[in-house]
Scaffold this motif. Structure first.
Motif, PDB file in Angstrom:
ATOM      1  N   LYS A   2       0.847  -1.191   0.000  1.00 59.20           N
ATOM      2  CA  LYS A   2       0.000   0.000   0.000  1.00 59.20           C
ATOM      3  C   LYS A   2       0.886   1.246   0.000  1.00 59.20           C
ATOM      4  O   LYS A   2       1.824   1.342   0.783  1.00 59.20           O
ATOM      5  N   LYS A  16       1.002   5.647 -13.975  1.00 62.92           N
ATOM      6  CA  LYS A  16       1.076   4.577 -14.983  1.00 62.92           C
ATOM      7  C   LYS A  16       2.008   4.905 -16.138  1.00 62.92           C
ATOM      8  O   LYS A  16       2.820   4.089 -16.523  1.00 62.92           O
ATOM      9  N   ASP A  22       2.344   0.134 -12.149  1.00 57.43           N
ATOM     10  CA  ASP A  22       1.034  -0.438 -12.417  1.00 57.43           C
ATOM     11  C   ASP A  22       0.372  -0.760 -11.083  1.00 57.43           C
ATOM     12  O   ASP A  22       0.858  -1.594 -10.329  1.00 57.43           O
ATOM     13  N   PHE A  23      -0.707  -0.075 -10.790  1.00 59.92           N
ATOM     14  CA  PHE A  23      -1.415  -0.327  -9.535  1.00 59.92           C
ATOM     15  C   PHE A  23      -2.659  -1.162  -9.806  1.00 59.92           C
ATOM     16  O   PHE A  23      -3.277  -1.053 -10.857  1.00 59.92           O
ATOM     17  N   SER A  24      -3.003  -2.004  -8.854  1.00 60.88           N
ATOM     18  CA  SER A  24      -4.184  -2.852  -9.015  1.00 60.88           C
ATOM     19  C   SER A  24      -5.415  -2.217  -8.383  1.00 60.88           C
ATOM     20  O   SER A  24      -6.536  -2.638  -8.659  1.00 60.88           O
ATOM     21  N   ARG A  25      -5.208  -1.204  -7.539  1.00 61.90           N
ATOM     22  CA  ARG A  25      -6.325  -0.557  -6.860  1.00 61.90           C
ATOM     23  C   ARG A  25      -5.920   0.858  -6.462  1.00 61.90           C
ATOM     24  O   ARG A  25      -4.766   1.117  -6.155  1.00 61.90           O
ATOM     25  N   GLN A  26      -6.907   1.753  -6.479  1.00 62.80           N
ATOM     26  CA  GLN A  26      -6.713   3.102  -5.959  1.00 62.80           C
ATOM     27  C   GLN A  26      -7.991   3.492  -5.220  1.00 62.80           C
ATOM     28  O   GLN A  26      -9.086   3.191  -5.681  1.00 62.80           O
ATOM     29  N   TYR A  66      -2.791   3.609  -3.145  1.00 65.55           N
ATOM     30  CA  TYR A  66      -2.572   2.682  -4.256  1.00 65.55           C
ATOM     31  C   TYR A  66      -2.141   1.327  -3.711  1.00 65.55           C
ATOM     32  O   TYR A  66      -1.391   1.254  -2.740  1.00 65.55           O
ATOM     33  N   THR A  67      -2.572   0.288  -4.379  1.00 68.13           N
ATOM     34  CA  THR A  67      -2.033  -1.043  -4.141  1.00 68.13           C
ATOM     35  C   THR A  67      -1.084  -1.319  -5.303  1.00 68.13           C
ATOM     36  O   THR A  67      -1.507  -1.350  -6.465  1.00 68.13           O
ATOM     37  N   ILE A  68       0.204  -1.447  -4.977  1.00 71.10           N
ATOM     38  CA  ILE A  68       1.230  -1.645  -6.001  1.00 71.10           C
ATOM     39  C   ILE A  68       2.046  -2.899  -5.680  1.00 71.10           C
ATOM     40  O   ILE A  68       1.987  -3.425  -4.570  1.00 71.10           O
ATOM     41  N   LYS A  69       2.815  -3.327  -6.659  1.00 69.63           N
ATOM     42  CA  LYS A  69       3.718  -4.468  -6.450  1.00 69.63           C
ATOM     43  C   LYS A  69       4.907  -4.023  -5.605  1.00 69.63           C
ATOM     44  O   LYS A  69       5.404  -2.900  -5.768  1.00 69.63           O
ATOM     45  N   ASP A  72       7.820  -2.407  -7.329  1.00 65.19           N
ATOM     46  CA  ASP A  72       7.727  -1.033  -7.814  1.00 65.19           C
ATOM     47  C   ASP A  72       8.197  -0.002  -6.789  1.00 65.19           C
ATOM     48  O   ASP A  72       8.296   1.182  -7.099  1.00 65.19           O
TER      49      ASP A  72
END
Length: 149
Positions: A2, A16, A22-26, A66-69, A72
């Protein structure tokens, strides 16, 4: 992972396309007990201020969670000037549901801040790109912020 963005990274296109994150959620989140300032000395102009946050018990900072890897994080570190310009810190943010979530955010180093700075209009526009997730009141405050141009 997060990541709590309160500055120009609230712009999802910047995240992006420019940052290639690349985020999977915001989602909307609030950091309680902190205040938004534009006192981080900008790279390109000594009069320009980038977003920063400072402890202030009576204030709140809204932002984009944001949910990111995990991988990243290195990209974010580079764009945020970590560890020379900003520190990476863990904070607790509150979601609209009332749930508290741990997240990473960046706070400017004390030797990189100065009072009396203002954001450029183009920089502030990045923050305003997050208004679809922020409260109407918070966006009104951002829109009224005095800029350099």
């Amino acid at each position: 992972m997060k990541y709590f963005a309160y500055g120009s990274n609230m712009n999802p296109c910047r995240m992006k396309k420019e940052r290639r994150i690349d985020f999977s959620r915001q989602e909307h989140a609030t950091l309680r007990g902190w205040k938004l300032k534009f006192n981080k000395i900008a790279f390109r102009s000594p009069e320009e201020g980038y977003a920063n946050i400072e402890k202030d018990e009576g204030s709140n900072v809204e932002g984009v969670l944001y949910t990111i890897k995990d991988a990243d994080t290195k990209k974010l570190d580079r764009y945020e000037g970590y560890p020379d310009h900003y520190d990476r810190r863990k904070v607790k943010v509150e979601l609209d549901s009332g749930e508290e979530v741990k997240a990473v955010t960046y706070i400017a180093k004390p030797n990189k801040v100065e009072d009396g700075l203002k954001p450029s209009k183009s920089y502030l526009d990045h923050l305003l790109k997050g208004c679809n997730l922020l409260s109407r009141e918070y966006c009104k405050r951002l829109k009224k912020w005095k800029t350099l141009d």
